[in-house]
Design an enzyme around this catalytic site. Structure first.
Site, PDB file in Angstrom:
ATOM      1  N   LYS A 187       0.846  -1.194   0.000  1.00 40.51           N
ATOM      2  CA  LYS A 187       0.000   0.000   0.000  1.00 40.51           C
ATOM      3  C   LYS A 187       0.875   1.236   0.000  1.00 40.51           C
ATOM      4  O   LYS A 187       1.721   1.414   0.881  1.00 40.51           O
ATOM      5  CB  LYS A 187      -0.912  -0.024   1.223  1.00 40.51           C
ATOM      6  CG  LYS A 187      -1.842  -1.237   1.226  1.00 40.51           C
ATOM      7  CD  LYS A 187      -2.598  -1.383   2.513  1.00 40.51           C
ATOM      8  CE  LYS A 187      -1.707  -1.810   3.662  1.00 40.51           C
ATOM      9  NZ  LYS A 187      -2.453  -2.083   4.895  1.00 40.51           N
ATOM     10  N   THR A 204      -7.921   9.237   9.746  1.00 38.33           N
ATOM     11  CA  THR A 204      -7.627   8.041   8.958  1.00 38.33           C
ATOM     12  C   THR A 204      -7.351   6.835   9.848  1.00 38.33           C
ATOM     13  O   THR A 204      -6.800   5.835   9.399  1.00 38.33           O
ATOM     14  CB  THR A 204      -6.394   8.268   8.066  1.00 38.33           C
ATOM     15  OG1 THR A 204      -5.311   8.676   8.928  1.00 38.33           O
ATOM     16  CG2 THR A 204      -6.643   9.323   7.022  1.00 38.33           C
ATOM     17  N   GLY A 255      -7.420   3.484  11.417  1.00 39.87           N
ATOM     18  CA  GLY A 255      -8.025   2.200  11.047  1.00 39.87           C
ATOM     19  C   GLY A 255      -8.101   1.929   9.554  1.00 39.87           C
ATOM     20  O   GLY A 255      -8.723   0.956   9.127  1.00 39.87           O
ATOM     21  N   THR A 256      -7.449   2.771   8.765  1.00 38.68           N
ATOM     22  CA  THR A 256      -7.529   2.605   7.305  1.00 38.68           C
ATOM     23  C   THR A 256      -6.985   1.249   6.851  1.00 38.68           C
ATOM     24  O   THR A 256      -7.603   0.569   6.022  1.00 38.68           O
ATOM     25  CB  THR A 256      -6.735   3.729   6.602  1.00 38.68           C
ATOM     26  OG1 THR A 256      -7.267   4.980   7.044  1.00 38.68           O
ATOM     27  CG2 THR A 256      -6.852   3.648   5.110  1.00 38.68           C
ATOM     28  N   GLY A 257      -5.842   0.861   7.392  1.00 35.39           N
ATOM     29  CA  GLY A 257      -5.201  -0.398   6.976  1.00 35.39           C
ATOM     30  C   GLY A 257      -6.076  -1.591   7.312  1.00 35.39           C
ATOM     31  O   GLY A 257      -6.284  -2.489   6.478  1.00 35.39           O
ATOM     32  N   CYS A 258      -6.599  -1.602   8.538  1.00 36.84           N
ATOM     33  CA  CYS A 258      -7.457  -2.717   8.982  1.00 36.84           C
ATOM     34  C   CYS A 258      -8.684  -2.812   8.085  1.00 36.84           C
ATOM     35  O   CYS A 258      -9.078  -3.901   7.645  1.00 36.84           O
ATOM     36  CB  CYS A 258      -7.947  -2.488  10.409  1.00 36.84           C
ATOM     37  SG  CYS A 258      -6.651  -2.181  11.597  1.00 36.84           S
TER      38      CYS A 258
END
Ligand code: PXL
Length: 265
Positions: A175, A206, A208-211
């Site tokens: 990412k 932002t 928690g974007t990855g989760c």
């Protein structure tokens, strides 16, 4: 018709924006049935992490066995795994108990710098868990650790993806959110590269974007999308969820998980 059954193996975020809570909200937005195996509990809010307590690997295994043997699992994602013992336990369970789609989000540190995976667990993750993965979804700092190199250019990013792919996973999605410019993610499936682009949204909310992104990809796979399509749909979903993120709390607020998921009606 019964819904697809999707499991997250991850840590709890008391603030509700990341970890298990983000995953379960995302699963609901996608119309799949969400389940959780909790590896650790964090005391945190939008400002910072105040504490982390891990569960025993025995209890992690018990949660997994409980849901797997009764309800069943169409797709699983792993997030925060905290330590080497939990990594090994999760890898053992997933090799004994087949699940059609395994997405590994190699979570290592929280936004504020708090460690969510102990250093000595990285090797275990690479050796035991990555070989089982349908997809691994590192951000750039995580990819640098997994590939043992620095990433400063698109060529570095492709080289890192090739190196991570050698662990035995089917595909790697790095990412690009931490690089400048548009948010470009790069997929390597062992044969070719694909790029997934979205306009960068300027917001501090932002958390928690990855989760959320890896949970969305997992839910898409459970619903029968092919890998590239699942990433495409998830990328549009996450971009919309960031666009409608919320200024809750005094720090980095959460995304709006309940935006419409295209093509999942
Ligand atoms: O986004 C990484 C992450 C994963 N899991 C938990 C977290 C965080 C970040 O804060 O708290 C439980």
């Amino acid at each position: 018709m019964l819904p697809k059954r999707v499991l997250t193996v991850a840590g709890s975020d008391s603030g509700g924006g990341a970890g298990v809570q983000a995953d379960l909200k995302t699963f609901s937005a996608y119309g799949v049935y969400g389940m959780s195996v909790i590896t650790a509990v964090t005391a945190q809010n939008t400002c910072r992490v105040y504490g982390v307590e891990g569960l025993s690997s025995r209890f992690v295994a018990l949660q997994f066995e409980s849901v797997y043997t009764d309800i069943g699992v169409d797709a699983v994602k792993t997030g925060m795994l905290l330590n080497a013992e939990i990594v090994l336990t999760v890898a053992r369970k997933l090799s004994e108990c087949p699940v059609p789609h395994i997405v590994v989000d190699p979570v290592m540190v929280a936004k504020g710098g708090d460690k969510l995976l102990q250093d000595n667990a990285v090797d275990r993750l690479i050796r035991e868990l990555l070989p089982l993965a349908t997809l691994v979804t590192p951000n750039i700092p995580e990819a640098e650790i997994l590939a043992e190199m620095t990433i400063e250019s698109p060529a570095d990013l492709r080289e890192a993806a090739i190196r991570i792919h050698r662990s035995g996973c089917k595909a790697v999605l790095i990412k690009g959110g931490h690089l400048k410019g548009d948010a470009v993610d790069v997929l390597f499936d062992g044969e070719s590269f694909s790029r997934f682009t979205a306009e960068r949204i300027h917001t501090r909310h932002t958390h928690g974007t990855g989760c959320t992104f890896s949970a969305a990809i997992t839910a898409g796979l459970a619903r029968g999308l092919l890998l590239k399509k699942s990433i495409q749909v998830a990328k549009r979903y996450i971009t919309e969820a960031i666009g409608q993120s919320m200024a809750l709390g005094k720090g980095h607020g959460p995304l709006n998980h309940f935006v419409h998921v295209e093509e999942m009606d």
